[in-house]
Design an enzyme around this catalytic site. Sequence first.
Site, short mmCIF file in Angstrom:
data_model
loop_
_atom_site.label_atom_id
_atom_site.label_comp_id
_atom_site.label_asym_id
_atom_site.label_seq_id
_atom_site.Cartn_x
_atom_site.Cartn_y
_atom_site.Cartn_z
CE LYS A 1 -4.40 -1.75 0.73
NZ LYS A 1 -5.24 -2.34 1.77
NE ARG B 1 -7.97 -8.21 -0.30
CZ ARG B 1 -7.45 -7.39 -1.21
NH1 ARG B 1 -6.42 -6.61 -0.91
NH2 ARG B 1 -7.95 -7.34 -2.43
N1 HH2 Z 1 -7.50 -3.55 0.21
C1 HH2 Z 1 -7.79 -3.50 -1.10
C2 HH2 Z 1 -8.89 -4.18 -1.62
N2 HH2 Z 1 -9.68 -4.92 -0.81
N3 HH2 Z 1 -10.19 -5.76 1.32
C3 HH2 Z 1 -9.92 -5.82 2.62
N4 HH2 Z 1 -10.70 -6.56 3.44
N5 HH2 Z 1 -8.87 -5.16 3.19
C4 HH2 Z 1 -8.03 -4.39 2.43
O1 HH2 Z 1 -7.08 -3.78 3.01
C5 HH2 Z 1 -8.28 -4.28 1.03
C6 HH2 Z 1 -9.40 -5.00 0.50
C7 HH2 Z 1 -6.91 -2.71 -2.02
O2 HH2 Z 1 -5.85 -3.49 -2.48
P1 HH2 Z 1 -5.82 -4.25 -3.89
O3 HH2 Z 1 -6.91 -5.25 -4.00
O4 HH2 Z 1 -4.46 -4.81 -4.07
O5 HH2 Z 1 -5.99 -3.10 -4.96
P2 HH2 Z 1 -7.20 -2.60 -5.86
O6 HH2 Z 1 -8.28 -2.14 -4.95
O7 HH2 Z 1 -6.59 -1.49 -6.66
O8 HH2 Z 1 -7.67 -3.74 -6.72
#
Ligand code: HH2
Length: 297
Positions: free
Chosen positions: A241, A275
Amino acid sequence: MQGPPRAGDRKEGFLFRFGGEIRDLSARTHIMGILNVTPDSFSDGGMYGDPPRALDRALEMVAEGADFVDVGGESTRPRGTAYGEGARPVSAAEELGRILPVLRLLGSRLEVPVSVDTYKAEVAEAALDAGAVIVNDISGFGFDPRMPEVVARAGATAVLMHTKAMPSGMPLQPRYDDLWGEILGFLSEAVSRAGRAGVLQVLVDPGLGFGKTVEHNLAVIAGLPRLARLGRPVLAGPSRKSFVGAVLDLPVGDRLEGSLAAAVACVLGGAHVLRVHDVGATRRAVLLADAIRRVAV
Ligand code: HH2
């Protein structure tokens, strides 16, 4: 001899059923591998949109030690971060078009429970029909009023995350009078909403990177033991992040070590599930963190 409880002690005995499997989430730290089948996710966008490639990546993560695979069809990258205007919201139909072929493929091949990362009840419903057993809702059941009943009807597990707003409406300068008061209030209301609807298995997540400055994110990790008072297993998502990048002054591709440091801090703060994108490396770091946690001093 067992010493007094420590700040990061995890509540024991979180026996959760995922489909036909029972897991004790307090026995060790569990890893949820991230599988974004989006064109625009902040670190893996565009890599796994093709279902066979998504399957390969899911199998690879399981081989590296993933206990769950979290499939996402919409990036929730907020605006007001290093990622510019943030992700474009997508319709339920578009999101389903991305995730359903992947979920169907994973259903027949994957040996670990599958989670769907969505805040839309329509998407969750179809994903649960297609084999997902966890709904990871970044809005903590706050964006779609039908979500609690959809999760309850399927007997699925919910991950309820704190966020300050929809990603597209995220404040550019997030402010809190009382950061932890707000997070705990939001999550305890979300847990109550789940309980009223009959959702029996709930994890809580403080929402690293969602409407939080670098200092807020660091304060969330430092204060993670406070989530124990909600009496639910804790999931945290520090992986790659922007706060990691800000502290280290590094782009998204160079955040492995920082993400591992944050992951270990989360484990020592009582997280039950992480995660993450980098499953194998996190698994190894967390094995050591778990071994330290188990030592009675
Ligand atoms: N962070 C993201 C997406 N979903 N769900 C939970 N429960 N907790 C988190 O910290 C979280 C989440 C963002 O990360 P990522 O999926 O890698 O990116 P993007 O939203 O750009 O797909």
